[in-house]
Design a protein around this motif. Structure first.
Motif, mmCIF file in Angstrom:
data_model
loop_
_atom_site.group_PDB
_atom_site.id
_atom_site.type_symbol
_atom_site.label_atom_id
_atom_site.label_comp_id
_atom_site.label_asym_id
_atom_site.label_seq_id
_atom_site.Cartn_x
_atom_site.Cartn_y
_atom_site.Cartn_z
ATOM 1 N N ARG A 229 -4.393 0.773 -4.890
ATOM 2 C CA ARG A 229 -4.631 0.757 -3.471
ATOM 3 C C ARG A 229 -4.619 -0.828 -2.995
ATOM 4 O O ARG A 229 -5.092 -1.662 -3.571
ATOM 5 C CB ARG A 229 -6.337 1.201 -2.982
ATOM 6 C CG ARG A 229 -6.293 2.591 -3.475
ATOM 7 C CD ARG A 229 -7.582 3.238 -2.992
ATOM 8 N NE ARG A 229 -8.744 2.560 -3.691
ATOM 9 C CZ ARG A 229 -9.674 1.618 -3.266
ATOM 10 N NH1 ARG A 229 -9.268 1.080 -1.865
ATOM 11 N NH2 ARG A 229 -10.644 1.105 -3.902
ATOM 12 N N ALA B 264 0.778 -1.012 -0.122
ATOM 13 C CA ALA B 264 -0.157 -0.184 0.051
ATOM 14 C C ALA B 264 0.649 1.295 -0.001
ATOM 15 O O ALA B 264 0.612 2.150 -0.741
ATOM 16 C CB ALA B 264 -0.939 -0.018 1.221
ATOM 17 N N THR C 159 -6.178 2.815 1.921
ATOM 18 C CA THR C 159 -5.129 1.767 1.578
ATOM 19 C C THR C 159 -4.485 1.571 2.790
ATOM 20 O O THR C 159 -4.346 2.020 3.512
ATOM 21 C CB THR C 159 -4.284 2.248 0.344
ATOM 22 O OG1 THR C 159 -3.630 1.159 -0.228
ATOM 23 C CG2 THR C 159 -3.310 3.458 0.899
#
Length: 257
Positions: free
Chosen positions: A183, A174, A244
């Motif tokens: 993401r 991420a 994320t």
């Protein structure tokens, strides 16, 4: 629909371990959101039947048979998605196995098999899909981890360690790819009513074991595959566009207890 929809066609999602349980439920949830599906699994007859069912419902779908412990499988999976749909927007890393045992009970072969499927395949497939996601200007990877990635587990050492590693892989990827609009998040299911749960038990014996598991959960029941699928579908949607590196427990409160 999702943030990854572009003018050049229907968004495509790759779903591993797609032929039963959580994977099948996620595939159905994404089909309802308008995705084309590349279903990935080892059971070819079941996978082809599932793809046929989706196509009969008007959903673009294809099946790709793969043993994800094969180091060449990830590139072949991404190539299959590109060949079928010309793009990849979402990857759901759901395939996994459970071998129970303490450290003393776990052989090297058991350890390596769990790591190959639960961790190494997630790493390799996530790595392989990055160029395809960049080509769409971004996308989403959702890893199916476990609430045992967040808390200790008794009698399932290799599985729990593999899922904890998936959680850290999620965080690190991420951070590495946020600037590219890619993401990476994880869902951490608790006990869920899938073939993996209470494996080897059937009928009344299985029902009793499932009830025992449910009684130990704050919400009083085990999860359903649809419980997990709803969160996975949310994470790839535009509603989660600012998320994320998250690890979301979906366990009826078990990890909070």
């Amino acid at each position: 629909m999702t943030e990854t929809t572009a003018a050049n066609g229907t968004p495509c999602a790759i779903v591993t371990g797609a032929t039963s349980g959580i994977g099948a439920a996620i595939a159905s949830a994404l089909a309802a959101e308008g995705y084309a599906l590349l279903l990935v699994g080892r059971r070819e007859a079941a996978g082809q039947a599932m793809a046929d069912k989706f196509r009969a419902q008007g959903v673009e779908a294809a099946f790709h048979a793969a043993d994800l412990s094969d180091t060449t499988a990830p590139e072949a999976v991404v190539q299959a998605a590109n060949a079928a749909f010309g793009r990849v927007d979402v990857l759901i890393n759901n395939a996994g196995i459970l071998i129970q045992g303490t450290a003393e009970d776990t052989t090297d072969a058991d350890w390596n098999r769990v790591m190959d499927i639960n961790l190494n395949s997630v790493f390799r497939l996530s790595r392989a899909v990055l160029p395809a996601l960049r080509a769409q200007g971004g996308g989403a990877i959702v890893n199916i981890a476990s609430d045992w990635a967040l808390v200790g587990a008794k009698g399932a050492l290799a599985y729990a360690v593999s899922k904890a590693a998936v959680a850290q892989l999620t965080r690190c990827m991420a951070l590495d790819h946020a600037h590219e609009g890619i993401r990476v998040n994880a869902v951490c299911p608790g006990d869920t009513d899938t073939p993996m749960l209470a494996a080897g038990l059937t009928g009344a014996a299985r029902a009793q074991r499932v009830a025992e598991y449910g009684a130990a959960i704050p919400m009083g029941r085990i999860g359903t595959p649809e419980d997990i699928a709803g969160v996975a579908a949310f994470l790839v949607s535009d509603a989660a566009r600012y998320m994320t590196g998250t690890l979301i427990p979906v366990d009826g409160g078990a990890s909070a207890d």
